[in-house]
Design an enzyme around this catalytic site. Structure first.
Site, PDB file in Angstrom:
ATOM      1  N   ARG A 261     -40.573  57.111  17.990  1.00 50.25           N
ATOM      2  CA  ARG A 261     -39.732  57.828  18.947  1.00 50.25           C
ATOM      3  C   ARG A 261     -40.433  59.074  19.481  1.00 50.25           C
ATOM      4  NH1 ARG A 261     -33.277  57.560  17.440  1.00 50.25           N
ATOM      5  NH2 ARG A 261     -33.699  55.427  16.807  1.00 50.25           N
ATOM      6  N   SER A 262     -41.270  59.684  18.627  1.00 50.41           N
ATOM      7  CA  SER A 262     -42.004  60.877  19.062  1.00 50.41           C
ATOM      8  C   SER A 262     -42.958  60.555  20.196  1.00 50.41           C
ATOM      9  CB  SER A 262     -42.816  61.456  17.906  1.00 50.41           C
ATOM     10  OG  SER A 262     -41.968  61.915  16.914  1.00 50.41           O
TER      11      SER A 262
END
Ligand SMILES: Cc1cc2nc3c(=O)[nH]c(=O)nc-3n(C[C@H](O)[C@H](O)[C@H](O)COP(=O)(O)OP(=O)(O)OC[C@H]3O[C@@H](n4cnc5c(N)ncnc54)[C@H](O)[C@@H]3O)c2cc1C
Lengths: 539, 110
Positions: A261-262
């Protein structure tokens, strides 16, 4: 100078007052009523449709009481959560969740059954579940006040003894005196329009802190959920089948739903739009997925997009503490806060005890909501009973940090506040929404944000609040402001990366910081470390 | 974001006024309710789900309207579509016990 008795149109006396009618609040109300308490439940919206569970539905941490299965379940998040969970609490919550889910079946929730007769109780459809909970709560004789946000707690020198608020449908003030109060107002998603979350503005945190309660784990407050850019539906489970692309169809390396997700956040920060396509879902699974989460597909169907074959643009929407783990610090098995008469349950309370600093893809939150609701309901009922006759004679007063004044007493003499609530709200959102402030944290960024947030708080905390519709928005703005300050103060104190808390200036876990951070105070915030029980989960 | 209460379909039961978590609607005496605070809509679709007359439409975008006409929405079978999928309404079975749910539970660990 806060609300007086005579200002309120609706006045009730009860044993237990529950504030918030999501899963945690409804289980608290049911449990307290079953113990013989008279119960009132007040919800900002409508008990049954309001809160994070009602429109979405949840996977539930329902695990058969078999030693091996339970052990695996406890270990599943233990390390991801930075080893801040506690074995005893996990056991209690697994037991209580198992019991509550089985009770739901008996009360009429229809769980799926396969042709061989196996029943599946690892999930709940939100609308169905919460419609049933409302029915059960009513049947138990609980008085429900819908569209009745609580604005402040009431207390005397012995502790908390009720709450006061306003009806948003009609505008009448209400006041409930009670032997004990359960705060079940959910988390804080900062009005990001994540699914069902705009009623969740941290009101309960603010009210509890005004009574003297502390917070725990507020650094674990930066949950962001994947959603299509054109949608409020922040359900993320199916993104396990997604591949992520740039506009030209080339793959975004490293992007993913859980671990990656980062990477998505970084691309979005670089102003590169990221697209998703659920192209890893096998064809024969697709119709099942459609039934599993109907509303996941709703926005796609309405846009004429087939998410299995078409690329669609995605964003990350802030869910704050809703799918974070921080909240009101609880001090014993009954989910009591350090303030006599005040209890906390669900997302309003810290969930570190069962999942540390990370909740991942659900299940734990729902289990915590129903279990802690049961614990708090029972604790509050016992506390109210212990007060006996004394309860009815208490003289309690309002605790709001900004004075709430009745329009009846003051007529129109009170001036319109110089700064609109919306302006404060925007100011707070600018500090907590950007990925490069809240997801990727640094000392410098946190310090800058805190400087501005402290100024917002100084301004908002003294302004008298006129008791009308605007009162709700002003209290929401105040709650969001102080929540953001607790978040960033504890994030500053945790000079490491643990659970969902990421420091770019301290990218590793520091084993000497394996403790929980307790924050307290409104004007001056202090942070202290609290030991985690050493009884580790055995491997 | 809530976009439509169909005058033609609405039976003025005011259930949407009650169930909306963010209090978007207002009752009107002897008439159908109105969308009074559209910007407060959080796009949770609960009003659509509870509406017994299939009279409401919530556009998927939380901040933007789709500006589709009622006739168009009707044509696309979007009015009441969500309610039907969830299995709410007379003669329907709630989706919670759908046979696919059990099959899914076998294959999909949350
Ligand atoms: C999209 C999404 C998907 C999720 N999926 C999962 C999952 O699969 N598994 C899982 O375990 N968890 C999941 N979660 C988290 C889960 O929904 C929450 O943990 C759960 O709803 C918490 O229950 P609660 O009762 O504490 O709070 P909520 O359900 O949020 O209810 C809080 C209630 O308090 C009321 N309230 C707020 N302020 C006030 C006030 N001032 N006065 C009176 N009432 C007030 C609100 O109106 C609301 O009804 C998900 C969350 C989201 C957003």
């Amino acid at each position: 100078m806060n609300l007086h008795k005579q200002d309120s149109t609706l006045q009730l006396e009860t044993d237990v007052l529950v504030i918030g009618g999501g899963p945690a609040g409804t289980w608290a109300a049911l449990t307290a009523a079953a113990k013989g308490s008279k119960v009132v439940l007040a919800d900002k919206g409508y008990c049954g449709s309001s809160g994070a569970t009602a429109p979405s539905g949840t996977g539930v941490w329902y695990v058969e009481p078999e030693v091996k299965q339970r052990q695996e379940a406890k270990l599943s998040r233990y390390f991801m959560g930075g080893r801040l969970a506690e074995n005893d609490w996990m056991d209690r919550v697994l037991d209580q969740t198992y019991e509550n889910m089985n009770r739901l079946a008996g009360w009429g929730y229809s769980f799926p059954i396969d042709p061989e007769g196996n029943v599946f109780r690892q999930g709940l459809q939100g609308p169905e579940y919460m419609r049933l909970m409302r029915k059960l709560v009513k049947r138990a004789g609980v008085k429900i006040l819908d569209h009745s946000p609580a604005l402040e707690l009431l207390a005397d020198e012995h502790g908390v003894g009720g709450a006061a608020g306003v009806s948003t449908q009609g505008g009448d003030p209400w006041r409930v005196t009670a032997g004990a109060v359960v705060i079940a107002t959910g988390g804080c998603a900062f009005l990001s329009k994540a699914l069902g979350c705009n009623v969740l503005t941290g009101d309960g945190y603010l009210m509890a802190a005004e009574a003297g309660a502390e917070m725990s784990g507020m650094e674990f407050s930066n949950a962001y959920a994947i959603s299509p850019t054109f949608s409020s539906v922040t359900k993320t489970a199916y993104y396990r089948y997604a591949s992520f692309y740039y506009e030209d169809g080339s793959v975004v390396e490293g992007a993913g739903s859980t671990k990656g997700r980062s990477v998505i956040a970084k691309k979005l920060l670089e102003n590169r739009q990221v697209y998703a396509r659920l192209d890893q879902a096998p064809a024969d699974l697709q119709p099942l997925l459609r039934v599993g989460q109907t509303n996941f597909f709703l926005p796609f169907d309405r846009m004429g997009i087939n998410p299995f074959t078409d690329m669609f643009p995605v964003t990350l929407r802030l869910e704050g503490t809703v799918r974070g783990t921080g909240g009101i610090h609880i001090v014993d098995d009954t989910c009591a806060t350090k303030v006599p008469g005040l209890y906390a349950a669900g997302d309003a309370a810290t969930r570190e005890l069962i999942c540390g600093g990370f909740t991942g893809g659900g299940s734990h939150n729902a289990a915590w909501a129903m279990s802690s609701g049961s614990f708090a309901g029972e604790g509050a009922a016992a506390y109210a009973k212990s007060l006996g006759q004394h309860a009815a004679r208490r003289e309690v007063h309002g605790l709001s940090s900004a004075p709430i004044v009745s329009s009846r007493t003051y007529g129109s003499t009170l001036q319109k506040p110089p700064i609109a609530a919306e302006e404060y709200i925007r100011a707070v959102q600018e500090e907590v929404m950007p990925y490069d402030r809240n997801l990727f944290r640094s000392d410098e960024g946190l310090r800058d944000s805190l400087y501005r947030l402290d100024r917002v708080w100084k301004s908002i905390r003294h302004e008298p609040i006129h008791l009308d519709y605007q009162a709700v928005k002003r209290r929401e703005a105040a709650a969001m402001t102080v929540t953001a300050r607790w978040m960033y103060r504890s994030a500053q104190a945790r000079t490491e990366t643990r659970g969902m808390h990421k420091r770019i200036d301290y990218p590793d876990v520091d084993e000497t910081q394996r403790y929980r951070l307790i924050t307290s105070g409104l004007d001056d915030i202090s942070v202290r470390a609290q030991r985690v029980s050493e009884e580790a989960v055995s491997l | 974001m809530i976009e439509l209460i169909s005058d033609a379909r609405c039976v003025a039961c005011n259930l949407c006024v009650s169930v909306c978590p963010t209090n978007v609607f207002d009752k009107v005496v002897d008439d159908v309710p109105v969308i009074a605070r559209q910007n407060d809509c959080q796009t949770c679709f609960m009003c659509e789900l509870y509406c017994p007359a299939d009279a409401m439409y919530v556009a998927p975008h939380p901040d933007r309207l789709s500006n589709r006409s009622e006739a168009e929405l009707e044509q696309a079978e979007l009015l009441g579509g969500y309610r039907e999928q969830v299995g709410w309404g007379p003669g329907r079975t709630p989706i919670s016990s759908h046979e696919f749910m059990a099959q899914l539970a076998r294959r999909f660990v949350p």
